[in-house]
Design a protein around this motif. Sequence first.
Motif, PDB file in Angstrom:
ATOM      1  N   TRP A 128      39.457  44.742  37.389  1.00  0.00           N
ATOM      2  CA  TRP A 128      40.651  43.763  37.521  1.00  0.00           C
ATOM      3  C   TRP A 128      40.113  42.473  37.806  1.00  0.00           C
ATOM      4  N   GLU A 204      44.194  44.909  43.930  1.00  0.00           N
ATOM      5  CA  GLU A 204      44.451  46.242  43.554  1.00  0.00           C
ATOM      6  C   GLU A 204      45.418  46.591  42.667  1.00  0.00           C
ATOM      7  N   PRO A 205      44.933  46.749  41.290  1.00  0.00           N
ATOM      8  CA  PRO A 205      45.951  46.648  40.154  1.00  0.00           C
ATOM      9  C   PRO A 205      46.930  47.773  40.190  1.00  0.00           C
ATOM     10  N   LYS A 206      46.726  48.810  41.032  1.00  0.00           N
ATOM     11  CA  LYS A 206      47.888  49.837  41.105  1.00  0.00           C
ATOM     12  C   LYS A 206      49.085  49.308  41.697  1.00  0.00           C
ATOM     13  N   THR A 207      49.171  48.167  42.567  1.00  0.00           N
ATOM     14  CA  THR A 207      50.327  47.384  42.993  1.00  0.00           C
ATOM     15  C   THR A 207      50.987  46.691  42.163  1.00  0.00           C
ATOM     16  N   HIS A 208      50.242  46.283  40.999  1.00  0.00           N
ATOM     17  CA  HIS A 208      51.039  45.491  40.181  1.00  0.00           C
ATOM     18  C   HIS A 208      52.149  46.119  39.279  1.00  0.00           C
ATOM     19  N   ARG A 209      53.121  45.320  38.881  1.00  0.00           N
ATOM     20  CA  ARG A 209      54.090  45.856  38.070  1.00  0.00           C
ATOM     21  C   ARG A 209      53.838  45.489  36.712  1.00  0.00           C
ATOM     22  N   GLY A 262      44.531  50.626  29.870  1.00  0.00           N
ATOM     23  CA  GLY A 262      44.392  51.205  31.122  1.00  0.00           C
ATOM     24  C   GLY A 262      42.860  51.408  31.860  1.00  0.00           C
ATOM     25  N   PHE A 265      42.352  50.975  35.548  1.00  0.00           N
ATOM     26  CA  PHE A 265      42.541  52.081  36.193  1.00  0.00           C
ATOM     27  C   PHE A 265      41.628  53.184  35.930  1.00  0.00           C
ATOM     28  N   ASP A 266      41.095  53.300  34.505  1.00  0.00           N
ATOM     29  CA  ASP A 266      40.405  54.240  34.319  1.00  0.00           C
ATOM     30  C   ASP A 266      38.639  54.063  34.140  1.00  0.00           C
TER      31      ASP A 266
END
Length: 697
Positions: A128, A204-209, A262, A265-266
């Motif tokens: 990211w 932290e991209p997991k917190t993105h929408r 993705g 994330f991956d």
Amino acid sequence: MASLTAAFELTSQPDWQEKYEIILYQMGWRLGGKGASGRNMNAQARIEEHGLHILMGVYENTFRVMRQCYQELGRSEDIPLATWQNAFKPHNFIAFPEYINKQWVLWPYDFPTNNLLPGESDKLPSVWESVCLLVEFMVDQFKSSSYLFSTLSDGEKLLDFTGIPESIKSLLKEMNIHLEIPNVPYEIGLLYIAQKLVQKLPQEPKTHRAIQHHALLWCLGQFRNWLFRIVEEIIEAHHKFRRLWILVDLAYTIIQGVIVDGIIFDGFNAIDDYDVREWLSKHGASELSVNSAPVQGLYDLVFSYENGNVNQPNLAAGAALRCFLRMTLTYKGAFFWKMQSGMGDTIFAPLYEVLKQRGVKFNFFHRVKNLKLSEDKKTIKTIQISRQVTLKNNVYEPLVDVNKLPCWPSSPLYDQLVEGEELKFRKINLESAWMSWDDVEDIELNVGEDFDSVVLGISLGALKYICQELIEARKEWQQMVEKVKTVQTQALQLWLKPTLPELGWMMPNPVIDAYAHPFNTWADMSHLNVSEGWSSEHYPGSIAYFCGPLEESEEIPAFVDRSFPDQEMNRVKETALKWFQQNIAILWPKITLPKSSDILNWNLLVDSKNGNGLERFNSQFWRANIEPSERYVMSLKGTTKYRLKPDASGFNNLYLAGDWTLNGINISSLEATVTSGMQASRAISGFPQKIVGESDF
């Protein structure tokens, strides 16, 4: 280099000698593998390399090791390369030759310097963070082309709410991102909104929408599409517009692909089943960008041609993008750092001296022939080695002094060998699998007596010859040796009387990639003339290194075919002569004879034997890198998953080290090699705990 790094890290622990005895076994007379270089003491102590080697500013682990090595070495100031900053100098100018309208046009690019030093960072950007840097890169590229704004804007309206989807307007308002960007055209304003958006998003991209990623891609996509409309009709004739478009298009395509697939994330390994051009096309990159010089340069940089055939490019997308983003967006100080002597002199001699001082033992002239397993197939039980020569004094001192600098010679120091005169007379190459020489003794090293643990730092191309039992015992080894390919390469070095300007090159001293095959890469290495031993009569004004893939015309013959090395060396010479005659005058227009535009003046080559005309080419240096352990390890699509981790050999006491391992970089480079050696050390000792760049996160 991987083995040396593993030894360096193991011995960097204060109490290492209480835990380990470390012995390195080396075929022939010098360290370095396919990075080894030698000084030809019969030719002005000139540097002769396996190929072109330049460090990159993103090589954090390599520089950390070398900086520590030089500091510990503590050389006096009268030695030419007393410190690491004497040994490595920044270089930022590169040029990509573009083939436009059936002619070559040079695309110069001078990377901006920064005040950072390589070897000091404790991390590299996550996927990211690389996206964020790419957006900044797009903005910087456009700002640097601000003089084009008046031409590009074409009187388009200023940015307002018109045309922006309601969902994106609501999001931007919620994130307190103002839409009013005064004094710029509408779509350029969208680029700056995209910049503000990534600056406000958490790391932290997991917190993105999803809407936030959608808004980013929409803004950048609108800007990209607008730019193409502006430049579409003039893209071939106007170099600045074309190059700006290519950089913007590639940056946008990578950002889109990284988000859509993705990868944030991956990780990049997730797309290694695609070739990089295939992946760029999948995500909408223009054909011009997909086939552009920067993309072509990636393939050339890592010899990514199956069987050396330049008509079969193949490079795993994830490995390529990881390499591309790191080297262009995160370099320290300079994009490149050029060695100020041969690779053997600047890297392997200092490492040898430090490791020897620490107490590591070196057994030169020992050729590994076979690794044998225990009966339960879980442990390396025996290593079969042949000793190639007899030492006169039981110890081999490998280095020679050239201008006060310790260097590796290009041939063994025969006066230290009982068989030296015979080896010299018969011109036996002790580094070749095809040598016609009977080793003097077979040795067996046995577990529990001679060793406990093994670091296998021999390169991938040799494993099928020395690891047959391991390959038969484990499917993972079968797949790795079969799927992860290697390729032959070729190299050419020229010493010339004129300087580069006198040859007609009017830009700064370059590194060039993506030129005509097969010698598609050229670096000016003229700075090395002061470190060689030239007399004033033959002193070179310039030195040029070229390299490229070497096509394999047929199956590699058995080692009993003694003629193969000479056959391949002659093929490189013939290829080099043909390529030189057809392509060099485009780069060096004044190398031709007076009153001729296409007949080369061979008398401009330096030749201490004073040959006439084409004879002078025989005094230059070229080589075919065909030996099993010096073949270049490829990163073909679909093969990353078959690499083995340094700590996951499948055998209890075996650790792997090399750029062929699954090391987090997964593309052949010195940095991947060093990283893998660090990982092997950590698997054995727990150190180093922190290894930069081994993860995408």
